[in-house]
Design a protein around this motif. Structure first.
Motif, PDB file in Angstrom:
ATOM      1  N   UNK A 422       0.776  -1.226   0.000  1.00  0.00           N
ATOM      2  CA  UNK A 422       0.000   0.000   0.000  1.00  0.00           C
ATOM      3  C   UNK A 422       0.805   1.271   0.000  1.00  0.00           C
ATOM      4  N   UNK A 423       2.125   1.174  -0.156  1.00  0.00           N
ATOM      5  CA  UNK A 423       2.985   2.353  -0.155  1.00  0.00           C
ATOM      6  C   UNK A 423       3.261   2.818  -1.575  1.00  0.00           C
ATOM      7  N   UNK A 424       3.571   4.094  -1.694  1.00  0.00           N
ATOM      8  CA  UNK A 424       3.928   4.654  -2.993  1.00  0.00           C
ATOM      9  C   UNK A 424       5.345   4.229  -3.378  1.00  0.00           C
ATOM     10  N   UNK A 425       5.667   4.384  -4.631  1.00  0.00           N
ATOM     11  CA  UNK A 425       6.972   3.963  -5.137  1.00  0.00           C
ATOM     12  C   UNK A 425       8.064   4.951  -4.740  1.00  0.00           C
ATOM     13  N   UNK A 426       9.247   4.408  -4.500  1.00  0.00           N
ATOM     14  CA  UNK A 426      10.431   5.245  -4.343  1.00  0.00           C
ATOM     15  C   UNK A 426      10.922   5.659  -5.720  1.00  0.00           C
ATOM     16  N   UNK A 427      11.623   6.778  -5.782  1.00  0.00           N
ATOM     17  CA  UNK A 427      12.213   7.214  -7.050  1.00  0.00           C
ATOM     18  C   UNK A 427      13.703   6.963  -7.100  1.00  0.00           C
ATOM     19  N   UNK A 428      14.296   6.660  -5.945  1.00  0.00           N
ATOM     20  CA  UNK A 428      15.713   6.324  -5.882  1.00  0.00           C
ATOM     21  C   UNK A 428      15.947   5.409  -4.695  1.00  0.00           C
ATOM     22  N   UNK A 429      16.848   4.430  -4.871  1.00  0.00           N
ATOM     23  CA  UNK A 429      17.217   3.529  -3.790  1.00  0.00           C
ATOM     24  C   UNK A 429      18.539   3.984  -3.198  1.00  0.00           C
ATOM     25  N   UNK A 430      18.587   4.066  -1.868  1.00  0.00           N
ATOM     26  CA  UNK A 430      19.818   4.446  -1.184  1.00  0.00           C
ATOM     27  C   UNK A 430      20.409   3.206  -0.542  1.00  0.00           C
ATOM     28  N   UNK A 431      21.666   2.957  -0.810  1.00  0.00           N
ATOM     29  CA  UNK A 431      22.272   1.682  -0.411  1.00  0.00           C
ATOM     30  C   UNK A 431      23.566   1.862   0.381  1.00  0.00           C
ATOM     31  N   UNK A 432      23.823   3.075   0.918  1.00  0.00           N
ATOM     32  CA  UNK A 432      25.120   3.315   1.510  1.00  0.00           C
ATOM     33  C   UNK A 432      25.209   3.141   3.006  1.00  0.00           C
ATOM     34  N   UNK A 433      24.076   2.992   3.700  1.00  0.00           N
ATOM     35  CA  UNK A 433      23.997   2.905   5.151  1.00  0.00           C
ATOM     36  C   UNK A 433      24.394   4.212   5.838  1.00  0.00           C
ATOM     37  N   UNK A 434      24.644   5.240   5.059  1.00  0.00           N
ATOM     38  CA  UNK A 434      24.980   6.536   5.638  1.00  0.00           C
ATOM     39  C   UNK A 434      24.040   7.615   5.125  1.00  0.00           C
ATOM     40  N   UNK A 435      22.810   7.246   4.895  1.00  0.00           N
ATOM     41  CA  UNK A 435      21.830   8.189   4.380  1.00  0.00           C
ATOM     42  C   UNK A 435      21.103   8.850   5.540  1.00  0.00           C
ATOM     43  N   UNK A 436      21.213  10.148   5.667  1.00  0.00           N
ATOM     44  CA  UNK A 436      20.543  10.845   6.760  1.00  0.00           C
ATOM     45  C   UNK A 436      19.036  10.682   6.621  1.00  0.00           C
ATOM     46  N   UNK A 437      18.360  10.486   7.728  1.00  0.00           N
ATOM     47  CA  UNK A 437      16.916  10.338   7.705  1.00  0.00           C
ATOM     48  C   UNK A 437      16.344  11.080   8.902  1.00  0.00           C
ATOM     49  N   UNK A 438      15.578  12.114   8.624  1.00  0.00           N
ATOM     50  CA  UNK A 438      15.090  12.981   9.687  1.00  0.00           C
ATOM     51  C   UNK A 438      14.065  12.305  10.590  1.00  0.00           C
ATOM     52  N   UNK A 439      13.507  11.183  10.145  1.00  0.00           N
ATOM     53  CA  UNK A 439      12.514  10.498  10.965  1.00  0.00           C
ATOM     54  C   UNK A 439      13.118   9.960  12.261  1.00  0.00           C
TER      55      UNK A 439
END
Length: 546
Positions: A422-439
């Motif tokens: 039920x989620x919308x699609x991502x437009x880019x995949x992040x695979x570095x384990x160092x991606x900042x996420x404000x959540x």
């Protein structure tokens, strides 16, 4: 292991019954008198799907995989040490994990030996090869668990030789992985191909496609992205499996885990449990995970594990996987107590201090499950691998370790899994384990830095496979499948909120659950009883003579 293997002949002749399987071996039939017909050879692998796995699928597997990873927390004394990595070599569930998985190995070895030595010349070659393929695949699956839990372990192919000489060394991790791939290559070549669809009763056994799918996962762990991609692509192109309910109105992620949908077209490998409600031969998960005894009506339902706040925070609004994975007070499940109009989670749902419970593998009472089931013995299958795993493996393999990707093929594979939930699609995949996420910031996680690090694929895998014994091994591989240092995994884990909260209407978190593992915590100790019996297990591993 010596004791386990000594009991093997008894186990072989007492495999559990299952409606899906026909021609189960009868008590009193000797090995020499068996393997004479196609039906007998086909039935010889029945037990590989059930009884020997029982010690793993309960507290051992859940404790190691879910508590250690930060998906779950517990107050239960027999598993609580897994949530802070203090389980020792005398911990009963560490022992159960070792015993159960090596029982699977022993059972597979016996089937392989007996089929090769005892099968009548009148047995169809295809039937014989398929049964051998099943046994090789299940042995590979057991070793895949063993090597990820204990690291270097002994490779045992012939149980008769082991009985006479049970003091053996462990073998190198790289050799264990090589052995796994050899087994899977055999299974891929010899198991039947299968067309899976809505006739679930005929789809319980593994197939050539199952072997290819598991090979893709093994290659991914080894960071052999070329082969991981090739095997995943082979499975996807075959059309053998599909995401359950992805294109069917009214079918949700939750339906994957209903007993009526055992062996659905998403199932790559499933354990097949008995329908006669016998302890040890049926699924014990509900008894451990259900937060109240009223769910089953059998007096079990002990809430041994409950979700962490960290896992709960992973689910975005509208993600159907949350309702199917965790119970939140006020949630309603029509398939539980269905004759009474459904079951609504009460305000008393708080087995682990997070005011939530576990839903996945909780399936209700006997009437909800075709009139069968009992205490610690339900008939719902246990997933060992699903097709959504193949899609996420494919996406990760395409990225081949890159820090990010907008590759349309990788995105499409990942987004199929997201869209089904039920989620919308991502437009880019992040695979570095160092991606900042404000959540995940200092407001929700007071013990962590303001910039935290996550990964889209790792997160997607966590949401998809929570309480399916998977996330701990994802954490263990992100620094390398044979790594001795785990800086990225430690970074992620120490940011997890594994704590509890008060009883306010909107619970206030105490912020008391932030823990940091050491590099040594990513493997569990070999049971002390095994080292006492075989001191060579404490010595350095050696190369295996292939």
């Amino acid at each position: 292991m010596k004791t386990i293997i000594s009991l093997l002949t008894v186990l072989l002749l007492t495999s559990c019954s299952k409606d899906f399987f026909n021609g189960t071996p009868q008590d009193g039939v000797t090995v020499d008198a068996y393997y004479k017909t196609d039906a007998q050879v086909t039935a010889s692998t029945n037990a590989l799907y059930s009884v020997p796995w029982f010690g793993w699928v309960g507290k051992a597997g859940l404790g190691i995989s879910e508590l250690s990873s930060g998906n779950a927390r517990s107050y239960s004394s027999d598993v609580i040490n897994f949530q802070d990595w203090t389980a020792t070599n005398v911990n009963a569930e560490v022992v159960n994990a070792w015993n159960s998985l090596f029982t699977v190995v022993a059972q597979c070895n016996a089937v392989i030996k007996n089929l090769n030595e005892k099968a009548s010349s009148s047995v169809s070659t295809d039937v014989l090869n398929n049964a051998l393929g099943e046994a090789h695949l299940m042995r590979a699956l057991a070793y895949f668990h063993l090597v990820r839990i204990f690291g270097a372990v002994p490779i045992i192919e012939d149980y008769t030789e082991y009985i006479s000489n049970y003091k053996v060394h462990r073998n190198l991790v790289t050799d264990v992985y090589k052995f796994i791939l050899i087994d899977l290559e055999f299974a891929e070549k010899n198991c039947y191909t299968m067309t899976r669809g809505s006739s679930y009763s005929s789809q319980g056994r593994v197939s050539s496609g199952s072997a290819s799918a598991l090979m893709a996962k093994v290659y991914l762990y080894m960071q052999d992205y070329t082969n991981a991609r090739a095997k995943a692509e082979k499975v996807i192109s075959s059309g053998e499996f599909r995401l359950y309910g992805a294109d069917v109105a009214g079918v949700t992620f939750n339906d994957l885990f209903k007993t009526a949908n055992n062996n659905n077209e998403e199932s790559v490998i499933q354990l097949q449990w008995a329908t006669n409600a016998t302890y040890g031969q049926a699924n014990p998960a509900q008894s451990l995970l259900a937060y109240t005894t009223t769910i089953s009506g059998f007096g079990d339902g002990w809430g041994v594990l409950s979700p962490t706040f960290d896992l709960l925070d992973m689910y975005d609004a509208g993600d159907a996987r949350k309702h199917a994975t965790v119970m939140v007070p006020g949630d309603t499940y029509s398939e539980i107590h269905s004759s009474d109009g459904g079951f609504t989670v009460g305000s008393d749902c708080n087995p682990g201090g997070t005011h939530t419970g576990t839903k996945k593998y909780v399936v209700g009472n006997a009437s909800d499950n075709g009139g069968v089931g009992g205490s610690q013995a339900m008939p719902n299958n246990t997933y060992m691998m699903r097709y959504s795993d193949v899609l996420l493996i494919y996406a990760e393999a395409i990225m081949a370790g890159a820090s990010s990707s907008s590759d349309a093929t990788a995105l499409a594979a990942l987004n199929k899994v997201r869209n089904r939930s039920g989620l919308t699609s991502l437009t880019q995949i992040k695979r570095g384990y160092y991606t900042a996420n404000a959540a995940y910031n200092a407001t929700t996680n007071p013990n962590a830095p303001t910039t935290l690090y996550r990964d889209d694929i790792l997160d997607e895998r966590r949401r998809e496979f929570a309480f399916e014994d998977d996330f701990w091994y994802d954490l263990g591989r992100i620094d390398g499948y044979n790594a001795t240092a785990h800086p990225l995994a430690i970074l992620l884990i120490k940011q997890q909120d594994r704590g509890t909260s008060d009883n306010s209407t909107v619970p206030v978190r105490y912020g008391n659950g932030y823990l940091t593992p050491t590099n040594d915590d990513f493997l569990f100790p070999i049971p002390a009883v095994e080292i006492t019996a075989n001191p060579l297990l404490s010595e350095a591993p050696v190369a295996y003579d292939f």
